[in-house]
Design an enzyme around this catalytic site. Sequence first.
Site, PDB file in Angstrom:
ATOM      1  N   GLY A   1       0.556 -14.639 -10.426  1.00 37.90           N
ATOM      2  CA  GLY A   1       1.349 -14.131  -9.311  1.00 37.90           C
ATOM      3  C   GLY A   1       0.800 -14.667  -7.999  1.00 37.90           C
TER       4      GLY A   1
ATOM      5  N   SER B   1       1.735 -16.785  -5.795  1.00 35.12           N
ATOM      6  CA  SER B   1       2.572 -17.045  -4.626  1.00 35.12           C
ATOM      7  C   SER B   1       2.985 -15.768  -3.896  1.00 35.12           C
ATOM      8  CB  SER B   1       3.836 -17.810  -5.037  1.00 35.12           C
ATOM      9  OG  SER B   1       4.589 -17.068  -5.978  1.00 35.12           O
TER      10      SER B   1
ATOM     11  N   GLY C   1      -2.137  -5.245 -11.697  1.00 38.28           N
ATOM     12  CA  GLY C   1      -1.563  -4.293 -10.755  1.00 38.28           C
ATOM     13  C   GLY C   1      -0.060  -4.427 -10.706  1.00 38.28           C
ATOM     14  N   THR C   2       0.524  -5.105 -11.694  1.00 36.78           N
ATOM     15  CA  THR C   2       1.976  -5.280 -11.742  1.00 36.78           C
ATOM     16  C   THR C   2       2.640  -3.955 -12.078  1.00 36.78           C
ATOM     17  OG1 THR C   2       1.874  -7.622 -12.315  1.00 36.78           O
ATOM     18  CG2 THR C   2       3.867  -6.433 -12.950  1.00 36.78           C
ATOM     19  N   THR C   3       3.574  -3.538 -11.242  1.00 37.61           N
ATOM     20  CA  THR C   3       4.268  -2.274 -11.457  1.00 37.61           C
ATOM     21  C   THR C   3       5.648  -2.515 -12.051  1.00 37.61           C
ATOM     22  OG1 THR C   3       5.051  -2.303  -9.154  1.00 37.61           O
ATOM     23  CG2 THR C   3       3.020  -1.092  -9.622  1.00 37.61           C
TER      24      THR C   3
ATOM     25  N   SER D   1      -2.071   1.176 -10.583  1.00 40.01           N
ATOM     26  CA  SER D   1      -0.995   1.039  -9.600  1.00 40.01           C
ATOM     27  C   SER D   1      -1.552   0.791  -8.214  1.00 40.01           C
ATOM     28  CB  SER D   1      -0.134   2.305  -9.599  1.00 40.01           C
ATOM     29  OG  SER D   1      -0.923   3.449  -9.298  1.00 40.01           O
TER      30      SER D   1
ATOM     31  N   HIS E   1       7.019   1.613   1.793  1.00 38.96           N
ATOM     32  CA  HIS E   1       6.530   0.247   1.629  1.00 38.96           C
ATOM     33  C   HIS E   1       7.437  -0.726   2.380  1.00 38.96           C
ATOM     34  CE1 HIS E   1       4.297   2.054  -1.754  1.00 38.96           C
ATOM     35  NE2 HIS E   1       3.461   1.045  -1.609  1.00 38.96           N
ATOM     36  N   HIS E   2       7.023  -1.987   2.393  1.00 39.92           N
ATOM     37  CA  HIS E   2       7.776  -3.048   3.053  1.00 39.92           C
ATOM     38  C   HIS E   2       9.103  -3.303   2.333  1.00 39.92           C
ATOM     39  CE1 HIS E   2       6.518  -5.745  -0.222  1.00 39.92           C
ATOM     40  NE2 HIS E   2       5.342  -5.130  -0.120  1.00 39.92           N
TER      41      HIS E   2
ATOM     42  N   LYS F   1       9.454  -4.873  -1.369  1.00 39.66           N
ATOM     43  CA  LYS F   1       8.996  -4.216  -2.598  1.00 39.66           C
ATOM     44  C   LYS F   1      10.211  -3.792  -3.417  1.00 39.66           C
ATOM     45  CE  LYS F   1       5.843  -0.714  -4.433  1.00 39.66           C
ATOM     46  NZ  LYS F   1       5.202  -1.705  -5.328  1.00 39.66           N
TER      47      LYS F   1
END
Length: 244
Positions: free
Chosen positions: A11, A13, A92-94, A117, A148-149, A152
């Site tokens: 991940g 990038s 940490g992939t949700t 998480s 969050h931004h 997301k």
Amino acid sequence: MSPPVRVLVHGASGRMGQAVLRLAASCDGLAVVAAVSGSAPRQRVIGGVPYFGAAELGGAPPFDVAIDFSLPAGFDALLALCERRGAALVSGTTGLSEAQNAALDAAAGRIPVLWASNFSLGVAVLQDLVARAAAMLPGWDCDIVESHHTRKLDAPSGTALTLGAAAQGQGASPRYASIRAGDIVGEHLVQFTTRGERIELVHRAGDRDIFAAGALHVAARLAGRAPRRYGIAELLGAGATTSA
């Protein structure tokens, strides 16, 4: 002197992947040997690190631990590669599916794995506080608001669900609300309410570097451990070099 822990960043990038790569460059005892992104890279070597597209994952050089901040679509291939190579996995992939979580549990019989998480020490403390509050306040309403931004994708956030699980484990019935606005790094409010009273527990992250630093910290400590599924508190505690 021990050789450095060889790290594959999956991940690469994304925002978190970029933060991991930037901080890893100054981490003693760690060496990034590959960076993997979803599409084929325009430049094959950046800062001495070889880059690979997701379709080229099998061609990555030997590594001791993979750090994964990607999307669920790329998770299966990475987990399979870690199993074949006998390498540890920090993810940490949700938004993982039930089948993917089951596969992670199964892989823990063969390699050390850690999924979280959130990698900040502050959130680990918040999780403990939420569980304690829920246990002491039976019958109170429990609401979790996460912000969050705008980029997301998953909602509620993985951290919100983890906090909710902590509350639910003590008898609460959490409700969730999600906000996507601007460039908010991450904010989580857990609110307990009853007639005439309200308690708010809040964590605000102002810099995603705290998550990247936490992932690097636990990756260095997970590599070479016995196969099983580890918890964040086991590897990121009071002696950690990161703070929230």
